[in-house]
Design a protein around this motif. Sequence first.
Motif, PDB file in Angstrom:
ATOM      1  N   PRO A 199       0.802  -1.229   0.265  1.00 56.16           N
ATOM      2  CA  PRO A 199      -0.045  -0.010  -0.127  1.00 56.16           C
ATOM      3  C   PRO A 199       0.873   1.201  -0.055  1.00 56.16           C
ATOM      4  CG  PRO A 199      -0.711  -1.550   1.632  1.00 56.16           C
ATOM      5  CD  PRO A 199       0.429  -2.204   1.172  1.00 56.16           C
ATOM      6  N   VAL A 200       0.455   2.402  -0.706  1.00 53.92           N
ATOM      7  CA  VAL A 200       1.417   3.700  -0.962  1.00 53.92           C
ATOM      8  C   VAL A 200       1.709   4.147   0.328  1.00 53.92           C
ATOM      9  CG1 VAL A 200       0.995   5.959  -1.729  1.00 53.92           C
ATOM     10  CG2 VAL A 200       0.199   3.783  -3.255  1.00 53.92           C
ATOM     11  N   ASP A 201       0.383   4.316   1.267  1.00 56.08           N
ATOM     12  CA  ASP A 201       0.709   4.972   2.703  1.00 56.08           C
ATOM     13  C   ASP A 201       1.927   4.313   3.481  1.00 56.08           C
ATOM     14  OD1 ASP A 201      -0.840   7.137   1.945  1.00 56.08           O
ATOM     15  OD2 ASP A 201      -2.625   6.067   3.026  1.00 56.08           O
ATOM     16  N   GLU A 202       1.766   2.946   3.539  1.00 60.47           N
ATOM     17  CA  GLU A 202       2.728   1.899   4.071  1.00 60.47           C
ATOM     18  C   GLU A 202       4.327   2.484   3.668  1.00 60.47           C
ATOM     19  OE1 GLU A 202       3.740  -2.473   4.970  1.00 60.47           O
ATOM     20  OE2 GLU A 202       1.617  -2.086   4.492  1.00 60.47           O
ATOM     21  N   ILE A 203       4.511   2.425   2.310  1.00 59.59           N
ATOM     22  CA  ILE A 203       5.630   2.768   1.654  1.00 59.59           C
ATOM     23  C   ILE A 203       6.099   4.035   2.223  1.00 59.59           C
ATOM     24  CG2 ILE A 203       7.250   2.691  -0.390  1.00 59.59           C
ATOM     25  CD1 ILE A 203       6.685  -0.119   0.480  1.00 59.59           C
ATOM     26  N   ALA A 204       5.197   5.030   1.704  1.00 56.63           N
ATOM     27  CA  ALA A 204       5.578   6.285   2.097  1.00 56.63           C
ATOM     28  C   ALA A 204       6.016   6.751   3.528  1.00 56.63           C
ATOM     29  CB  ALA A 204       4.433   7.340   1.526  1.00 56.63           C
ATOM     30  N   ASP A 205       5.297   6.222   4.484  1.00 52.66           N
ATOM     31  CA  ASP A 205       5.514   6.284   5.761  1.00 52.66           C
ATOM     32  C   ASP A 205       6.985   5.916   6.131  1.00 52.66           C
ATOM     33  OD1 ASP A 205       3.220   7.728   6.146  1.00 52.66           O
ATOM     34  OD2 ASP A 205       2.199   6.002   6.866  1.00 52.66           O
TER      35      ASP A 205
ATOM     36  N   VAL B 166       6.601  13.511  -2.058  1.00 56.09           N
ATOM     37  CA  VAL B 166       6.181  14.992  -2.770  1.00 56.09           C
ATOM     38  C   VAL B 166       4.703  14.788  -3.245  1.00 56.09           C
ATOM     39  CG1 VAL B 166       8.252  16.127  -3.201  1.00 56.09           C
ATOM     40  CG2 VAL B 166       7.176  14.811  -4.952  1.00 56.09           C
ATOM     41  N   ALA B 167       4.481  13.308  -3.425  1.00 59.16           N
ATOM     42  CA  ALA B 167       3.093  13.034  -4.138  1.00 59.16           C
ATOM     43  C   ALA B 167       2.894  11.563  -3.890  1.00 59.16           C
ATOM     44  CB  ALA B 167       2.950  13.340  -5.453  1.00 59.16           C
ATOM     45  N   ARG B 168       1.564  11.126  -3.366  1.00 60.78           N
ATOM     46  CA  ARG B 168       1.124   9.808  -3.261  1.00 60.78           C
ATOM     47  C   ARG B 168       0.319   9.780  -4.311  1.00 60.78           C
ATOM     48  NH1 ARG B 168       1.327   8.550   3.211  1.00 60.78           N
ATOM     49  NH2 ARG B 168       2.907  10.210   3.782  1.00 60.78           N
ATOM     50  N   TYR B 169       0.040   8.464  -4.948  1.00 61.68           N
ATOM     51  CA  TYR B 169      -1.016   8.039  -5.964  1.00 61.68           C
ATOM     52  C   TYR B 169      -1.416   6.678  -5.609  1.00 61.68           C
ATOM     53  CZ  TYR B 169       2.268  11.228  -8.744  1.00 61.68           C
ATOM     54  OH  TYR B 169       3.205  12.336  -9.176  1.00 61.68           O
ATOM     55  N   ASP B 170      -2.774   6.829  -5.363  1.00 63.98           N
ATOM     56  CA  ASP B 170      -3.224   5.480  -5.017  1.00 63.98           C
ATOM     57  C   ASP B 170      -4.867   5.211  -5.931  1.00 63.98           C
ATOM     58  OD1 ASP B 170      -5.197   7.257  -3.980  1.00 63.98           O
ATOM     59  OD2 ASP B 170      -4.687   6.717  -1.837  1.00 63.98           O
ATOM     60  N   THR B 171      -4.988   6.098  -6.732  1.00 63.87           N
ATOM     61  CA  THR B 171      -6.109   5.917  -7.656  1.00 63.87           C
ATOM     62  C   THR B 171      -5.567   5.277  -9.054  1.00 63.87           C
ATOM     63  OG1 THR B 171      -7.137   7.692  -6.601  1.00 63.87           O
ATOM     64  CG2 THR B 171      -8.222   7.069  -8.600  1.00 63.87           C
ATOM     65  N   LEU B 172      -5.001   5.961  -9.789  1.00 62.21           N
ATOM     66  CA  LEU B 172      -4.480   5.644 -11.137  1.00 62.21           C
ATOM     67  C   LEU B 172      -3.150   4.769 -11.176  1.00 62.21           C
ATOM     68  CD1 LEU B 172      -5.166   8.955 -13.021  1.00 62.21           C
ATOM     69  CD2 LEU B 172      -6.781   7.093 -12.680  1.00 62.21           C
ATOM     70  N   LEU B 173      -2.437   4.972 -10.286  1.00 60.55           N
ATOM     71  CA  LEU B 173      -1.161   4.287 -10.131  1.00 60.55           C
ATOM     72  C   LEU B 173      -1.063   3.800  -8.668  1.00 60.55           C
ATOM     73  CD1 LEU B 173       1.289   6.549 -12.045  1.00 60.55           C
ATOM     74  CD2 LEU B 173       0.165   4.311 -12.974  1.00 60.55           C
ATOM     75  N   ASN B 174      -0.167   2.907  -8.381  1.00 59.40           N
ATOM     76  CA  ASN B 174       0.111   2.583  -6.982  1.00 59.40           C
ATOM     77  C   ASN B 174       1.486   3.160  -6.685  1.00 59.40           C
ATOM     78  OD1 ASN B 174      -0.708   1.177  -4.278  1.00 59.40           O
ATOM     79  ND2 ASN B 174       0.831  -0.066  -4.933  1.00 59.40           N
ATOM     80  N   ALA B 175       1.883   4.214  -6.272  1.00 58.94           N
ATOM     81  CA  ALA B 175       3.028   4.946  -6.555  1.00 58.94           C
ATOM     82  C   ALA B 175       3.396   6.023  -5.594  1.00 58.94           C
ATOM     83  CB  ALA B 175       3.491   5.038  -8.009  1.00 58.94           C
ATOM     84  N   VAL B 176       4.694   6.305  -5.275  1.00 62.47           N
ATOM     85  CA  VAL B 176       4.946   7.667  -4.780  1.00 62.47           C
ATOM     86  C   VAL B 176       5.847   8.443  -5.667  1.00 62.47           C
ATOM     87  CG1 VAL B 176       4.291   7.053  -2.488  1.00 62.47           C
ATOM     88  CG2 VAL B 176       6.626   6.550  -3.435  1.00 62.47           C
ATOM     89  N   ALA B 177       5.866   9.775  -5.487  1.00 63.30           N
ATOM     90  CA  ALA B 177       6.963  10.515  -6.162  1.00 63.30           C
ATOM     91  C   ALA B 177       7.964  11.104  -4.962  1.00 63.30           C
ATOM     92  CB  ALA B 177       6.457  11.807  -6.691  1.00 63.30           C
ATOM     93  N   VAL B 178       9.205  10.820  -5.107  1.00 64.60           N
ATOM     94  CA  VAL B 178      10.173  11.058  -3.984  1.00 64.60           C
ATOM     95  C   VAL B 178      11.264  12.164  -4.545  1.00 64.60           C
ATOM     96  CG1 VAL B 178      11.653  10.020  -2.402  1.00 64.60           C
ATOM     97  CG2 VAL B 178       9.652   8.664  -3.242  1.00 64.60           C
ATOM     98  N   LYS B 179      11.546  12.845  -3.812  1.00 64.88           N
ATOM     99  CA  LYS B 179      12.560  14.084  -3.894  1.00 64.88           C
ATOM    100  C   LYS B 179      13.779  13.654  -2.824  1.00 64.88           C
ATOM    101  CE  LYS B 179      12.932  19.002  -4.544  1.00 64.88           C
ATOM    102  NZ  LYS B 179      12.303  20.162  -4.320  1.00 64.88           N
ATOM    103  N   GLY B 180      14.893  13.839  -3.545  1.00 64.27           N
ATOM    104  CA  GLY B 180      16.187  14.049  -2.822  1.00 64.27           C
ATOM    105  C   GLY B 180      17.235  14.007  -3.693  1.00 64.27           C
ATOM    106  N   THR B 181      18.386  14.073  -3.020  1.00 61.96           N
ATOM    107  CA  THR B 181      19.793  13.886  -3.770  1.00 61.96           C
ATOM    108  C   THR B 181      19.892  12.650  -4.426  1.00 61.96           C
ATOM    109  OG1 THR B 181      21.112  12.849  -2.182  1.00 61.96           O
ATOM    110  CG2 THR B 181      20.945  15.172  -2.241  1.00 61.96           C
ATOM    111  N   VAL B 182      20.520  12.502  -5.519  1.00 59.54           N
ATOM    112  CA  VAL B 182      20.753  11.038  -6.428  1.00 59.54           C
ATOM    113  C   VAL B 182      21.559  10.211  -5.562  1.00 59.54           C
ATOM    114  CG1 VAL B 182      22.210  10.085  -8.298  1.00 59.54           C
ATOM    115  CG2 VAL B 182      21.087  12.455  -8.785  1.00 59.54           C
TER     116      VAL B 182
END
Length: 718
Positions: free
Chosen positions: A35-41, A53-69
């Motif tokens: 689940p998205v929230d479990e991974i994001a947390d 920076v974003a959680r997607y749970d309707t059209l994709l099961n994914a998160v957008a993550v920002k940080g250094t390479v």
Amino acid sequence: MKLLVSMISVLLMVSGFRAPDPQEEVTIIIEMEKPVDEIADDLEQRFPRLEVVARYDTLLNAVAVKGTVQDLEKVARIEGVRNQHAVIRYQALAVEEIPFSTHALRDQMSTSYTGKGVKVGVIDTGVDYTHPDLTKNYQGGYDTVDFDEDPMETEGEGATIHGTHVAGVIAADGEMKGMAPDAELYAYRALGPGGMGTSVQVIAALEEAVEEGMDVVNLSLGNDVNGPDWPTTHAVNKAVEMGTVVVVAAGNSGPGAWTVGSPATSTPAITVGASSMNTKVPVLKVPGEKRQINIQTLSGSVPWSLDRKYPVVFAGTGGNTLPDVRGHVVLFERGGIPFFEKVLKAYQAGAEAVLIYNHEEGSFSGGLNGGAIPIPAASLTRKEGLWLKENAVEESQWVETVMVPEAEQVAPFSSRGPVTTNWEVKPDLLAPGVAVWSTIPGGYTSLQGTSMAAPHIAGAAALLKEAHPDWTAEDVKRALISTADLMEKEAGTFDPTEQGAGVFDIKEALQPQLLLHSENMTIGKIEGRLERKNLTLTLENVTDTGIEVRFQQPDRKKGETWELPMTFRLDGNETKEVSISLGLNGAFLEDGVQEGYLSFQAGDAFYNVPYMYVNQKSTYDWVSGFEFNQGWPDKGTADYRFHLSDPVDAVTIDFYRAGTMMWAGTVVELGEQHAGMVEGEVSTKEAGLAGMYTAVVEVTRAGETDSYAFPVYIEGNP
């Protein structure tokens, strides 16, 4: 599936690529199994320097993550990560010109429908909801750039106007009237300063729109990836599956074939190309020369309205200081510095106008994302720019602007199909997209682009949803396509990959007699000498009156044999599936795209069904979407992947050092490969690779070889 570590990847394409520094902050989209929230947390707790920076749970099961390479690479160790995607930039597509009034088009429709009660979402640069023509209909929205509930257009530096213009075409209700002036308007700001954004914001905005129950969504944005497999395209597909009518601009990369870009490549979306109405357009002439030079005004430029002859001075790419150019038109080559800086330099040096010619074949669309400059600026093809340089600059000739009448046609900038891999016809429809007058912050202006064509269809879809609230997204698309009118030219009609089913006709679409279910009319790619394609077309009579259906044989073409249904009767409210067979003899057919229309008469009306197939080979790229994604630098491995439009006999990937272009080694050698995604792992340590390279992917198919170059950065000690 093997876990892919793609933290260093951006889309590895030649144009505009710059590899990120290991300490540079980047954003990626991570698909997961949990689940998205479990991974994001979990990510936020274990990696406090990373930002979800974003959680997607309707059209994709994914998160957008920002940080250094460097920090983002550690995410690969998280259990449940299924895939990772580079973040692709999207840009609003528009150019300014002489006005065409959407208000006048609505007056011609003579309909009582106004879009009342229909929710329309505008995914764009935001909307100036304080504009007097929009404030009544504005109902809310979301900003996925700043992630707040204020989707206002960017103000100040990098100010935008695009989304407000699009919104006005759809639902303005004041001094100007849009297509659906009573529609409920929602704004989703996914493109930030300068009209730029990424797949992170676009997918997040689409999720917000679907979750908030939009009946129709307009996406006047795009990129140049001609393939159906990008995450944004998948998100659009899912949105339509969930019941939303999604309208997408085809793009402004015409007039060449294979230029429709994602997400306009989505099969169920309504992809819209641009038509021009009867108008006058500026062209350039050099005294004593018969040739006329077509120009395309840059987005954000004042209109090209020069009324005198001016000498032309060439200024390269604009990197050097310009001399005094008062009373001159300045000619630049594309590249080096941004368009805005070129035009600003010319203006500060006293120029009357600016022309920028392409550094590669074909035309281009660009914008002045940096503020208002009071001189016009326009783009030229490379061929036209070099001709002007030779015949005006070097011959000390002056150029004159002439306004010439232009008949209704497919706009030259409008992107063309077809789509690689699924070999589908795109765009689906045409709508007015040249010199469209609409709302902007503080007033009104005219813009042009497929961005302006798409909202005409979004507004039309709102009218259809009001008139037929039980219609599905598929029904809305069928009604618009079934009733469209083919656009004619001097030598017949424009091709299906230029205009799809033709120019939309909202009056007919509101009360259609017949709906065409043409999903099974895709012919595909022909590789055998003798092939037969069995197709089906479903006709749905939505009236109470029976009609006679009579098919017509297409124009005879060597190598094609059509077997069409005999004349038959379709009763009132009857749906009938008819079989169509196409025999093909490759010995008589020319290679490349073959297209046309199957025509039939039903009652008193005539219908045209686009068809297209690719025989043997064409001009599309065999390789697209190349990525080279480094894993842990100390492990010395990297994953690669790319998409093949066709099966090939062999693939090699060679690395050349950036700058010197000296061969650094062959890192991949593959035998036969099927069409689709190709993936694998290589050892960068074994090959001694580190730093900037050009990866050359060479493919061999049926004795022919082609190669494609992509920039690559590999972290480590060179």
